[in-house]
Design an enzyme around this catalytic site. Structure first.
Site, PDB file in Angstrom:
ATOM      1  N   ASP A 220       0.878  -1.182   0.000  1.00 15.12           N
ATOM      2  CA  ASP A 220       0.000   0.000   0.000  1.00 15.12           C
ATOM      3  C   ASP A 220       0.910   1.225   0.000  1.00 15.12           C
ATOM      4  O   ASP A 220       2.088   1.133   0.370  1.00 15.12           O
ATOM      5  CB  ASP A 220      -0.906   0.019   1.233  1.00 15.12           C
ATOM      6  CG  ASP A 220      -1.766   1.287   1.293  1.00 15.12           C
ATOM      7  OD1 ASP A 220      -2.410   1.618   0.277  1.00 15.12           O
ATOM      8  OD2 ASP A 220      -1.791   1.962   2.338  1.00 15.12           O
ATOM      9  N   SER A 221       0.342   2.358  -0.364  1.00 12.61           N
ATOM     10  CA  SER A 221       1.122   3.599  -0.311  1.00 12.61           C
ATOM     11  C   SER A 221       1.641   3.824   1.114  1.00 12.61           C
ATOM     12  O   SER A 221       2.733   4.340   1.307  1.00 12.61           O
ATOM     13  CB  SER A 221       0.255   4.775  -0.749  1.00 12.61           C
ATOM     14  OG  SER A 221      -0.924   4.821   0.029  1.00 12.61           O
TER      15      SER A 221
ATOM     16  N   TYR B 153      -1.370   8.737  -2.330  1.00 15.97           N
ATOM     17  CA  TYR B 153      -1.495   8.475  -3.759  1.00 15.97           C
ATOM     18  C   TYR B 153      -2.806   9.060  -4.286  1.00 15.97           C
ATOM     19  O   TYR B 153      -2.929   9.370  -5.458  1.00 15.97           O
ATOM     20  CB  TYR B 153      -1.519   6.961  -4.020  1.00 15.97           C
ATOM     21  CG  TYR B 153      -0.162   6.288  -4.121  1.00 15.97           C
ATOM     22  CD1 TYR B 153       0.985   6.873  -3.593  1.00 15.97           C
ATOM     23  CD2 TYR B 153      -0.041   5.052  -4.751  1.00 15.97           C
ATOM     24  CE1 TYR B 153       2.216   6.236  -3.686  1.00 15.97           C
ATOM     25  CE2 TYR B 153       1.180   4.408  -4.860  1.00 15.97           C
ATOM     26  CZ  TYR B 153       2.306   4.998  -4.328  1.00 15.97           C
ATOM     27  OH  TYR B 153       3.517   4.358  -4.428  1.00 15.97           O
ATOM     28  N   GLY B 154      -3.773   9.166  -3.381  1.00 19.86           N
ATOM     29  CA  GLY B 154      -5.155   9.470  -3.786  1.00 19.86           C
ATOM     30  C   GLY B 154      -5.390  10.820  -4.419  1.00 19.86           C
ATOM     31  O   GLY B 154      -6.481  11.084  -4.910  1.00 19.86           O
TER      32      GLY B 154
ATOM     33  N   CYS C 156      -4.404  -1.514  -1.776  1.00 20.32           N
ATOM     34  CA  CYS C 156      -4.645  -0.074  -1.971  1.00 20.32           C
ATOM     35  C   CYS C 156      -5.682   0.051  -3.080  1.00 20.32           C
ATOM     36  O   CYS C 156      -5.433  -0.389  -4.212  1.00 20.32           O
ATOM     37  CB  CYS C 156      -3.334   0.583  -2.393  1.00 20.32           C
ATOM     38  SG  CYS C 156      -3.480   2.334  -2.787  1.00 20.32           S
ATOM     39  N   ASN C 157      -6.833   0.586  -2.739  1.00 23.72           N
ATOM     40  CA  ASN C 157      -7.881   0.759  -3.762  1.00 23.72           C
ATOM     41  C   ASN C 157      -7.400   1.669  -4.876  1.00 23.72           C
ATOM     42  O   ASN C 157      -7.660   1.435  -6.054  1.00 23.72           O
ATOM     43  CB  ASN C 157      -9.127   1.396  -3.145  1.00 23.72           C
ATOM     44  CG  ASN C 157      -9.838   0.466  -2.187  1.00 23.72           C
ATOM     45  OD1 ASN C 157     -10.854  -0.114  -2.517  1.00 23.72           O
ATOM     46  ND2 ASN C 157      -9.307   0.318  -0.981  1.00 23.72           N
TER      47      ASN C 157
ATOM     48  N   CYS D  75     -10.876   2.552   1.034  1.00 19.39           N
ATOM     49  CA  CYS D  75      -9.469   2.950   1.112  1.00 19.39           C
ATOM     50  C   CYS D  75      -8.913   2.206   2.320  1.00 19.39           C
ATOM     51  O   CYS D  75      -9.512   2.254   3.406  1.00 19.39           O
ATOM     52  CB  CYS D  75      -9.353   4.454   1.317  1.00 19.39           C
ATOM     53  SG  CYS D  75      -7.666   4.987   1.724  1.00 19.39           S
TER      54      CYS D  75
HETATM   55  N1  DGL Z   1      -4.687   3.195   1.164  1.00 23.33           N
HETATM   56  C1  DGL Z   1      -4.925   3.706  -0.165  1.00 23.33           C
HETATM   57  C2  DGL Z   1      -6.226   3.169  -0.735  1.00 23.33           C
HETATM   58  O1  DGL Z   1      -6.669   2.095  -0.356  1.00 23.33           O
HETATM   59  C3  DGL Z   1      -4.869   5.159  -0.444  1.00 23.33           C
HETATM   60  C4  DGL Z   1      -4.167   6.104   0.424  1.00 23.33           C
HETATM   61  C5  DGL Z   1      -3.477   7.170  -0.388  1.00 23.33           C
HETATM   62  O2  DGL Z   1      -4.168   8.103  -0.846  1.00 23.33           O
HETATM   63  O3  DGL Z   1      -2.277   7.025  -0.566  1.00 23.33           O
HETATM   64  O4  DGL Z   1      -6.820   3.766  -1.590  1.00 23.33           O
END
Ligand code: DGL
Length: 216
Positions: free
Chosen positions: A7-8, A39-40, A70-71, A176
């Site tokens: 994940d990020s 990342y979002g 990570c979605n 998320c």
């Molecule tokens: N944990 C990440 C997800 O499931 C996103 C977090 C991020 O924005 O980096 O989308």
């Protein structure tokens, strides 16, 4: 078997913790990319590039199954990962719209996801495919991943979630993995609402892929 988890940021550890509990027989190797969280709110090209770099240590460690926990990275990068690394089994995470459709009685649901996930084609397809009889509330959560990563999750304001539930939503979709850190807080604040989160479904996929590899 060695299972990679990416994940990020913190979401990977939160998913791996559940996997260790449900399938303790495997060795979970978790990598993140804290230098680039969140990342979002990044572009698709950036997310694809960052994800490719961040998971490289999992190849070196010999992981043949990798969970993209990570979605955001799943919706944007999983096709490119599968194309570039066909020898690896990638497990992605998607907003649980199909389950929400099966389980919501009020037909109104609250989706908690990053801006990139909410804007993604994949999410729109999921809504078209499974959500045509649902009303979706998508509260703004833009800074939540950063607060969970670097700050105090208890300071996160659930005001828009509360509004959605006051309008009749009976289901919160945690789309998320960072937001797994909020599960207890959400349960406490909205005790009559069901919270859908993907870790059980991921563990089933891991078990299925391990069995397939062991049968080879
Ligand atoms: N944990 C990440 C997800 O499931 C996103 C977090 C991020 O924005 O980096 O989308």
């Amino acid at each position: 078997m060695k299972i990679g988890v990416f994940d990020s940021g913190r979401g990977g550890e939160l998913v791996a913790k559940e996997l260790r509990r449900i399938l303790p027989e495997h060795d979970y190797i978790v990598v993140n990319d804290r230098a680039h969280v969140p990342y979002g709110s990044r572009s698709d090209a950036e997310i694809i590039d960052l994800t490719h770099h961040a998971i490289a240590p999992l190849f070196d460690a010999g992981c043949e199954i990798i969970v993209i926990a990570c979605n955001t990275a799943t919706t944007v990068a999983i096709d490119s990962l599968r194309h570039n690394f066909p020898q690896i089994d990638f497990i992605g995470i998607e907003p649980m719209i199909k389950t929400a459709d099966l389980e919501s009685n009020t037909r109104r649901v609250t989706v908690l996801a990053t801006p990139t996930t909410l804007q993604s084609l994949r999410y729109h397809h999921l809504k078209q495919q499974y959500g045509s009889s649902l009303v979706f509330d998508e509260p703004q959560t833009d800074n939540w991943a950063s607060v969970i990563e670097f700050g105090d999750p208890k300071t996160i304001d659930f005001g828009d979630v509360e509004k959605s539930i006051a309008h009749g939503s009976d289901t919160i979709v945690l789309a998320c993995t960072h937001y797994l850190a909020l599960t207890e807080q959400l349960h406490r604040a909205f005790d009559h609402v069901q919270i859908l989160e993907p870790t059980k479904a991921i563990s089933k996929q891991v078990a299925r892929l391990v069995a397939a590899r062991q049968a080879e």
